[in-house]
Design a protein around this motif. Structure first.
Motif, PDB file in Angstrom:
ATOM      1  N   VAL A   1       0.159  13.460   0.835  1.00 38.24           N
ATOM      2  CA  VAL A   1       0.264  14.750   1.220  1.00 38.24           C
ATOM      3  C   VAL A   1      -0.436  15.640   0.194  1.00 38.24           C
ATOM      4  O   VAL A   1      -1.146  16.628   0.644  1.00 38.24           O
ATOM      5  N   LEU A   2      -0.470  15.184  -1.135  1.00 38.06           N
ATOM      6  CA  LEU A   2      -1.588  16.273  -1.874  1.00 38.06           C
ATOM      7  C   LEU A   2      -2.958  16.105  -1.511  1.00 38.06           C
ATOM      8  O   LEU A   2      -3.670  17.152  -1.681  1.00 38.06           O
ATOM      9  N   ALA A   3      -3.604  14.832  -0.943  1.00 38.39           N
ATOM     10  CA  ALA A   3      -4.727  14.588  -0.725  1.00 38.39           C
ATOM     11  C   ALA A   3      -5.166  15.558   0.684  1.00 38.39           C
ATOM     12  O   ALA A   3      -6.082  16.256   0.516  1.00 38.39           O
ATOM     13  N   GLN A   4      -4.104  15.727   1.571  1.00 38.62           N
ATOM     14  CA  GLN A   4      -4.571  16.782   2.480  1.00 38.62           C
ATOM     15  C   GLN A   4      -4.403  18.279   2.275  1.00 38.62           C
ATOM     16  O   GLN A   4      -5.308  18.844   2.751  1.00 38.62           O
ATOM     17  N   CYS A   5      -3.470  18.438   1.418  1.00 38.69           N
ATOM     18  CA  CYS A   5      -3.345  19.815   0.849  1.00 38.69           C
ATOM     19  C   CYS A   5      -4.609  20.055   0.218  1.00 38.69           C
ATOM     20  O   CYS A   5      -5.068  21.430   0.138  1.00 38.69           O
ATOM     21  N   GLY A   6      -5.239  19.501  -0.723  1.00 37.18           N
ATOM     22  CA  GLY A   6      -6.354  19.684  -1.544  1.00 37.18           C
ATOM     23  C   GLY A   6      -7.695  19.364  -0.690  1.00 37.18           C
ATOM     24  O   GLY A   6      -8.889  19.478  -1.225  1.00 37.18           O
TER      25      GLY A   6
ATOM     26  N   ALA B   1       0.654  -1.175  -0.016  1.00 33.66           N
ATOM     27  CA  ALA B   1      -0.031  -0.181   0.187  1.00 33.66           C
ATOM     28  C   ALA B   1       0.970   1.292   0.118  1.00 33.66           C
ATOM     29  O   ALA B   1       2.022   1.176   0.427  1.00 33.66           O
ATOM     30  N   PRO B   2       0.367   2.211  -0.512  1.00 35.82           N
ATOM     31  CA  PRO B   2       1.287   3.732  -0.510  1.00 35.82           C
ATOM     32  C   PRO B   2       1.348   4.176   0.867  1.00 35.82           C
ATOM     33  O   PRO B   2       0.750   3.824   1.888  1.00 35.82           O
ATOM     34  N   GLU B   3       2.624   4.799   0.877  1.00 33.01           N
ATOM     35  CA  GLU B   3       3.026   5.156   2.497  1.00 33.01           C
ATOM     36  C   GLU B   3       2.227   6.301   2.463  1.00 33.01           C
ATOM     37  O   GLU B   3       1.763   6.793   1.928  1.00 33.01           O
ATOM     38  N   THR B   4       2.298   7.054   3.638  1.00 36.11           N
ATOM     39  CA  THR B   4       1.644   8.068   4.501  1.00 36.11           C
ATOM     40  C   THR B   4       2.511   9.076   4.942  1.00 36.11           C
ATOM     41  O   THR B   4       3.622   8.742   5.504  1.00 36.11           O
ATOM     42  N   PHE B   5       2.009  10.358   4.973  1.00 36.67           N
ATOM     43  CA  PHE B   5       3.095  11.623   5.598  1.00 36.67           C
ATOM     44  C   PHE B   5       1.948  12.585   6.002  1.00 36.67           C
ATOM     45  O   PHE B   5       1.415  13.165   5.277  1.00 36.67           O
ATOM     46  N   THR B   6       1.848  12.606   7.451  1.00 31.74           N
ATOM     47  CA  THR B   6       0.852  13.511   7.976  1.00 31.74           C
ATOM     48  C   THR B   6       1.185  14.959   7.963  1.00 31.74           C
ATOM     49  O   THR B   6       2.475  15.188   8.495  1.00 31.74           O
ATOM     50  N   ILE B   7       0.748  16.063   7.300  1.00 33.89           N
ATOM     51  CA  ILE B   7       0.914  17.266   7.537  1.00 33.89           C
ATOM     52  C   ILE B   7       0.078  17.946   8.507  1.00 33.89           C
ATOM     53  O   ILE B   7      -0.955  17.535   8.918  1.00 33.89           O
ATOM     54  N   THR B   8       0.213  19.077   8.874  1.00 36.72           N
ATOM     55  CA  THR B   8      -0.657  20.008   9.959  1.00 36.72           C
ATOM     56  C   THR B   8      -1.683  20.830   9.180  1.00 36.72           C
ATOM     57  O   THR B   8      -1.667  21.095   8.140  1.00 36.72           O
ATOM     58  N   GLU B   9      -2.806  21.070   9.974  1.00 38.27           N
ATOM     59  CA  GLU B   9      -3.770  22.026   9.443  1.00 38.27           C
ATOM     60  C   GLU B   9      -2.925  23.478   9.285  1.00 38.27           C
ATOM     61  O   GLU B   9      -3.566  24.114   8.259  1.00 38.27           O
ATOM     62  N   GLU B  10      -2.146  23.681   9.918  1.00 42.70           N
ATOM     63  CA  GLU B  10      -1.379  25.157   9.556  1.00 42.70           C
ATOM     64  C   GLU B  10      -0.781  25.129   8.373  1.00 42.70           C
ATOM     65  O   GLU B  10      -0.872  26.080   7.565  1.00 42.70           O
ATOM     66  N   GLN B  11      -0.191  24.091   7.808  1.00 44.79           N
ATOM     67  CA  GLN B  11       0.541  24.047   6.401  1.00 44.79           C
ATOM     68  C   GLN B  11      -0.835  24.023   5.318  1.00 44.79           C
ATOM     69  O   GLN B  11      -0.518  24.605   4.274  1.00 44.79           O
ATOM     70  N   ILE B  12      -1.859  23.269   5.717  1.00 46.82           N
ATOM     71  CA  ILE B  12      -2.840  23.370   4.634  1.00 46.82           C
ATOM     72  C   ILE B  12      -3.526  24.911   4.585  1.00 46.82           C
ATOM     73  O   ILE B  12      -3.606  25.087   3.350  1.00 46.82           O
TER      74      ILE B  12
END
Length: 404
Positions: free
Chosen positions: A183-188, A99-110
């Motif tokens: 990462v991109l899913a979180q950003c979008g 499965a694809p790896e994950t990398f959690t970003i913050t709400e502040e970054q979004i």
């Protein structure tokens, strides 16, 4: 040559392999990593350290005379069809199974992305992933694909290839298994990410003046996100992307324009707020496709170190296919798919990478079914021959330059 003829020149370049009778070939596979490494290091000029991001040269003369780290390929060096460096994936990943790896970003970054139009996310990819991408890039540069010919021969970059994932299996595997999609899913703020178009870019010789991106594939600005994944340290003197903060909110720049005069009416509130990012290996830059930005190259156009970037545009959930024939935007959608204007963007030509890749889409890519046909290229790019379309397309050429 006047700019009205430029689309016709591009058409002839794109159709050259078809007219010569080239067809997709079986992937080139290396049996050992040593064989791969030896094939991708050019003996006459570049030390093995260059592959790992340094620019040290072998010859004594190179130390006293400034020399490009990478030479333009000769016409006979270009390859056609599918390619496969046969690189092992990092972290014990099993190709097409893990499965694809994950990398959690913050709400502040979004929120930074939403407010400023760009966000710098550091350290998304570790040393193993960076080395993987460097080796995939070294292979591609040493085994140049014909679809890089137009951009590389124009000397815009030392090497540049659009939709490299379609021809080089290592880049497809990176999209399938890395944390990029997460990462991109979180950003979008979306639950699906598809590749709309991508670019492998090595050393922008001339730099790019202030511009906005319109080579985003068959989607709208609001449906997409732009991304950069960097493999090298940005030089201190040049090469760092600069963005106009909040400029994705502007309504002064025409949708078809690429070049942007930041002194134009309607851009006064943005032109003096600049965000510069000196990215490091493994970092990601993510921005709104409408955010105005530039990259300064070296003043003499000579890169003595590598600036290798994998970038492009992804489509968020709910995106639809937009036929961009008659505009410069069509150049990032030359595939022979059957989608028509208004269709849901669901196709192996625009593969899903989040929440997970689709095995059937991967099989179609590996079987050579994801490609370009002469009829489709003629149909799509032919509209650029008109004067009005050429004037819009010519905006691209105004972007080229070093420092401005």
């Amino acid at each position: 040559m006047n700019l009205i003829m430029s689309p016709l020149l591009i058409l002839s370049i794109l159709l050259l392999p078809c007219s010569l009778g080239f067809t997709p070939s079986r992937p080139q596979v290396f049996s050992t990593m040593n064989e791969l490494r030896q094939s991708t290091i050019k003996a006459e000029g570049i030390n093995e350290k260059v592959v790992n991001g340094s620019a040290e040269k072998k010859s004594e003369s190179a130390q006293s005379t400034k020399r490009k780290v990478l030479d333009e390929p000769a016409i006979w060096e270009y390859n056609f069809g599918l390619q496969d460096p046969n690189l092992p994936l990092p972290h014990g990943i099993v190709k097409d199974a893990t499965a694809p790896e994950t990398f959690t970003i913050t709400e502040e970054q979004i929120q930074t992305l939403e407010r400023d139009g760009v966000v710098h996310i550091k350290g998304v990819f570790d040393e193993e992933w960076v080395e993987y991408l460097r080796k995939a890039t070294a292979y591609q540069v040493d085994q140049p694909h014909f679809w890089a010919f137009a951009g590389t021969a124009s000397k815009l970059y030392d090497y540049i290839q659009r939709n490299v994932w379609q021809t080089n299996r290592s880049f497809a595997s990176f999209y399938y298994h890395s944390a990029m999609g997460h990462v991109l899913a979180q950003c979008g703020r979306t639950d699906e990410i598809r590749i709309s178009t991508d670019l492998l870019m090595v050393n922008p010789n001339k730099g790019f003046k202030w511009h906005q991106d319109n080579q985003n594939g068959p989607i709208t600005w609001e449906e997409g996100l732009r991304f950069w994944i960097t493999m090298d340290e940005t030089p201190a003197e040049y090469g760092a992307p600069v963005y106009l903060k909040g400029s994705h909110f502007n309504d002064a720049v025409d949708e078809q324009a690429v070049f942007v005069d930041i002194e134009s009416e309607g851009l006064q509130e943005y032109k003096n707020e600049r965000l510069e990012f000196r990215t490091m290996p493994g970092d990601m830059l993510i921005w709104h496709p409408r955010t105005i930005h530039k990259v300064d190259g070296p003043s003499d156009g000579i890169w003595t170190s590598y600036r290798r970037v994998l970038g492009g545009t992804v489509a968020k959930a709910g995106s639809t296919y937009h036929d961009k024939r008659g505009s410069g935007g069509v150049l990032s959608d030359l595939g022979r798919h059957s989608l028509v204007d208004g269709d849901k963007l669901k196709s192996s030509y625009f593969p899903i990478v989040y929440p997970k890749f689709n095995k059937q889409e991967a099989i179609e890519r590996d079987n050579g079914r994801v490609g370009r046909s002469p009829a489709d290229i003629i149909s799509k790019i032919g509209g650029l021959a008109s004067k009005a379309s050429s004037e819009r397309f010519s905006s691209f050429f105004q972007v080229l330059g070093s420092r401005d």
